[in-house]
Design a protein around this motif. Structure first.
Motif, mmCIF file in Angstrom:
data_model
loop_
_atom_site.group_PDB
_atom_site.id
_atom_site.type_symbol
_atom_site.label_atom_id
_atom_site.label_comp_id
_atom_site.label_asym_id
_atom_site.label_seq_id
_atom_site.Cartn_x
_atom_site.Cartn_y
_atom_site.Cartn_z
ATOM 1 N N UNK A 1 0.827 -1.217 0.000
ATOM 2 C CA UNK A 1 0.000 0.000 0.000
ATOM 3 C C UNK A 1 0.862 1.269 0.000
ATOM 4 N N UNK A 2 2.167 1.094 0.128
ATOM 5 C CA UNK A 2 3.089 2.223 0.260
ATOM 6 C C UNK A 2 2.609 3.142 1.398
ATOM 7 N N UNK A 3 2.365 2.508 2.539
ATOM 8 C CA UNK A 3 1.827 3.226 3.693
ATOM 9 C C UNK A 3 2.835 3.236 4.835
ATOM 10 N N UNK A 4 2.778 4.273 5.634
ATOM 11 C CA UNK A 4 3.593 4.341 6.838
ATOM 12 C C UNK A 4 3.017 3.423 7.899
ATOM 13 N N UNK A 5 1.671 3.363 7.911
ATOM 14 C CA UNK A 5 0.969 2.542 8.902
ATOM 15 C C UNK A 5 -0.179 1.829 8.196
ATOM 16 N N UNK A 6 -0.408 0.564 8.552
ATOM 17 C CA UNK A 6 -1.529 -0.190 7.987
ATOM 18 C C UNK A 6 -2.231 -0.939 9.110
ATOM 19 N N UNK A 7 -3.553 -1.054 8.978
ATOM 20 C CA UNK A 7 -4.344 -1.788 9.972
ATOM 21 C C UNK A 7 -5.656 -2.215 9.325
ATOM 22 N N UNK A 8 -6.351 -3.110 10.023
ATOM 23 C CA UNK A 8 -7.666 -3.500 9.536
ATOM 24 C C UNK A 8 -8.559 -2.268 9.553
ATOM 25 N N UNK A 9 -9.344 -2.088 8.505
ATOM 26 C CA UNK A 9 -10.263 -0.945 8.454
ATOM 27 C C UNK A 9 -11.305 -1.092 9.556
#
Length: 181
Positions: A99-107
């Motif tokens: 996702x090219x994200x700094x942070x990821x989590x379940x929505x």
């Protein structure tokens, strides 16, 4: 040709002929997987472990979809991740990087339900917003058919994995998930 053991004791019928067993966005997109089948269930047994135990659907033939949100510089991106029921999505490494994200989590559940138009526990990739990628773990991609949510808790879809991978934005991602335990 399906393996009849994937249905357990459920009676599956052509999904396109039974829109009443599908969430509206799923019913609108089910034509994308023409071989899709649907089976009505008692919603009490909608969660995967209860479904498998009650109806005899094999755990290794059941796939779960999770919606993941990644954030970078205040911009949110979402993806649908599919894995077999006995595996867990690697959100903090594989998904975050993809996702090219700094942070990821379940929505959050409320967001996932509103954005997909599906009931929690029935969310699946059929009928999702077109700009969301659908990442299918290699363990799912190696199956012929899987049991997934139908967008509602009172039925389950049985779909050929080739149809799942043929959805817009779908791709195989090896090592998206790992075995639990």
């Amino acid at each position: 040709m399906t393996d009849p053991t994937i249905f357990g004791s459920l009676h599956a019928v052509p999904a396109a002929e039974h829109p009443e067993l599908l969430a509206p966005p799923v019913a609108a997109a089910i034509h994308l997987i023409t071989e899709a089948l649907v089976a009505e269930i008692d919603p009490t047994f909608a969660d995967t472990e209860q479904l498998c135990a009650h109806y005899g659907v094999p755990m290794d033939g059941s796939a779960n979809a999770v919606i993941v949100r990644g954030t970078r510089a205040g911009v949110d991106k979402h993806a649908c991740c599919m894995t077999l029921a006995h595996r867990r999505i690697d959100v903090n490494n594989v998904v975050r990087r993809r996702l090219d994200a700094r942070k990821a989590s379940f929505a959050p559940m409320d967001y996932a339900v509103e954005a997909t138009g599906m009931q929690y526990g029935g969310i699946n990739p059929v009928g999702l917003p077109r700009d969301w990628p659908i990442w299918v773990d290699g363990a799912v991609a190696d199956r012929d058919w899987v049991c997934i949510g139908s967008g509602v808790r009172h039925s389950k879809l049985f779909i050929p994995v080739a149809g799942l991978l043929g959805l817009p934005g779908a791709e195989r991602v090896d090592d998206l998930a790992r075995d639990v335990g």
